[in-house]
Design a protein around this motif. Structure first.
Motif, PDB file in Angstrom:
ATOM      1  N   VAL A 110      15.879  57.472 -51.360  1.00 34.28           N
ATOM      2  CA  VAL A 110      14.523  57.928 -51.027  1.00 34.28           C
ATOM      3  C   VAL A 110      13.569  56.929 -51.677  1.00 34.28           C
ATOM      4  O   VAL A 110      13.345  56.969 -52.882  1.00 34.28           O
ATOM      5  CB  VAL A 110      14.238  59.347 -51.558  1.00 34.28           C
ATOM      6  N   PRO A 111      13.018  56.010 -50.878  1.00 28.77           N
ATOM      7  CA  PRO A 111      12.099  55.031 -51.465  1.00 28.77           C
ATOM      8  C   PRO A 111      10.789  55.691 -51.885  1.00 28.77           C
ATOM      9  O   PRO A 111      10.508  56.827 -51.494  1.00 28.77           O
ATOM     10  CB  PRO A 111      11.870  54.044 -50.317  1.00 28.77           C
ATOM     11  N   PRO A 112       9.989  54.994 -52.705  1.00 28.87           N
ATOM     12  CA  PRO A 112       8.706  55.580 -53.131  1.00 28.87           C
ATOM     13  C   PRO A 112       7.900  56.028 -51.908  1.00 28.87           C
ATOM     14  O   PRO A 112       7.860  55.347 -50.885  1.00 28.87           O
ATOM     15  CB  PRO A 112       8.009  54.428 -53.844  1.00 28.87           C
ATOM     16  N   ARG A 113       7.299  57.192 -52.038  1.00 29.05           N
ATOM     17  CA  ARG A 113       6.504  57.724 -50.949  1.00 29.05           C
ATOM     18  C   ARG A 113       5.367  58.554 -51.506  1.00 29.05           C
ATOM     19  O   ARG A 113       5.377  58.946 -52.667  1.00 29.05           O
ATOM     20  CB  ARG A 113       7.367  58.575 -50.016  1.00 29.05           C
ATOM     21  N   THR A 114       4.424  58.844 -50.660  1.00 24.25           N
ATOM     22  CA  THR A 114       3.288  59.658 -51.046  1.00 24.25           C
ATOM     23  C   THR A 114       3.728  61.123 -51.070  1.00 24.25           C
ATOM     24  O   THR A 114       4.395  61.577 -50.132  1.00 24.25           O
ATOM     25  CB  THR A 114       2.155  59.482 -50.022  1.00 24.25           C
ATOM     26  N   PRO A 115       3.400  61.869 -52.118  1.00 20.88           N
ATOM     27  CA  PRO A 115       3.763  63.290 -52.145  1.00 20.88           C
ATOM     28  C   PRO A 115       3.095  64.028 -50.995  1.00 20.88           C
ATOM     29  O   PRO A 115       2.008  63.653 -50.548  1.00 20.88           O
ATOM     30  CB  PRO A 115       3.213  63.790 -53.479  1.00 20.88           C
ATOM     31  N   ALA A 116       3.751  65.059 -50.528  1.00 16.58           N
ATOM     32  CA  ALA A 116       3.201  65.864 -49.450  1.00 16.58           C
ATOM     33  C   ALA A 116       1.932  66.555 -49.923  1.00 16.58           C
ATOM     34  O   ALA A 116       1.827  66.978 -51.068  1.00 16.58           O
ATOM     35  CB  ALA A 116       4.225  66.911 -48.983  1.00 16.58           C
ATOM     36  N   THR A 117       0.948  66.665 -49.052  1.00 13.81           N
ATOM     37  CA  THR A 117      -0.288  67.373 -49.384  1.00 13.81           C
ATOM     38  C   THR A 117      -0.107  68.848 -49.139  1.00 13.81           C
ATOM     39  O   THR A 117       0.715  69.261 -48.337  1.00 13.81           O
ATOM     40  CB  THR A 117      -1.473  66.845 -48.531  1.00 13.81           C
ATOM     41  N   GLY A 118      -0.908  69.615 -49.833  1.00 14.63           N
ATOM     42  CA  GLY A 118      -0.886  71.049 -49.531  1.00 14.63           C
ATOM     43  C   GLY A 118      -0.596  71.830 -50.693  1.00 14.63           C
ATOM     44  O   GLY A 118      -0.541  72.887 -50.965  1.00 14.63           O
TER      45      GLY A 118
END
Length: 190
Positions: free
Chosen positions: A182-190
């Motif tokens: 799982v490469p770096p990613r933006t956390p899910a919003t909400g």
């Protein structure tokens, strides 16, 4: 109790806490008063569905044009640019970064390194990490270790040379990155 301040309302809750409510062009954001350790308002910033869609589209393609972003979220280009600017000013969007593969620039060895500082060594470790270009991340963490570093090196021996600089300040514990499912990613919003 409610007080009007320009375009914001300050509401006192039964607990004595204050919340700022802002409403601009259909956006309703609620932020508790006060700052957290990372400088953002403490509490929860409530994004509307359009903000969430904008962030999801931008996360998938940060180089998207304003016109295409607007089309995908169902707004005019000026309204999308204004909303984007508001998210930047609020600190929700902290910046846009270039993602370079360390192996492609001669740094194929990556390790996460935990450091347990010796007495009085805490600030020295942070300063050394900031001065060391092979360190791409440095986090203060809880537990017995106080720092977590992401270190890149051309070789394992090169990593040893980097870590030796930290040994005068504390103990190091390394874990080599074998794969990144799982490469770096933006956390899910909400």
């Amino acid at each position: 109790m409610e007080k009007r301040l320009d375009h914001a309302f300050i509401v006192e809750c039964g607990t004595g806490q204050h919340h700022a409510h802002t409403k601009a062009e259909g956006v309703d954001m609620v932020v508790k008063e006060g700052k957290s350790a990372n400088g953002f308002p403490s509490g929860k910033s409530v994004l509307d569905e359009t903000d969430r869609r904008l962030l999801a589209v931008l996360s998938a393609d940060p180089r998207i044009t304003a016109a295409e972003l607007a089309r995908r979220i169902g707004m005019s280009a000026p309204a999308a640019r204004e909303r984007l600017a508001r998210l930047e000013q609020a600190g929700v969007i902290r910046g846009y970064r270039l993602d370079i593969d360390p192996a492609a620039i001669g740094l194929p060895v990556t390790a996460w390194v935990r450091i347990r500082p010796g007495p009085g060594q805490l600030p020295k470790i942070a300063e050394l990490a900031a001065r060391t270009p092979q360190i791409s991340e440095c986090h203060r963490i809880s537990g017995e270790d106080c720092f977590l570093l992401k270190v890149h090196s051309p070789t394992i021996e090169g990593l040893e040379t980097i870590l030796d600089q930290f040994l005068i300040h504390g103990q190091t514990h390394s874990s080599f990155v074998v794969a990144t499912p799982v490469p770096p990613r933006t956390p899910a919003t909400g």
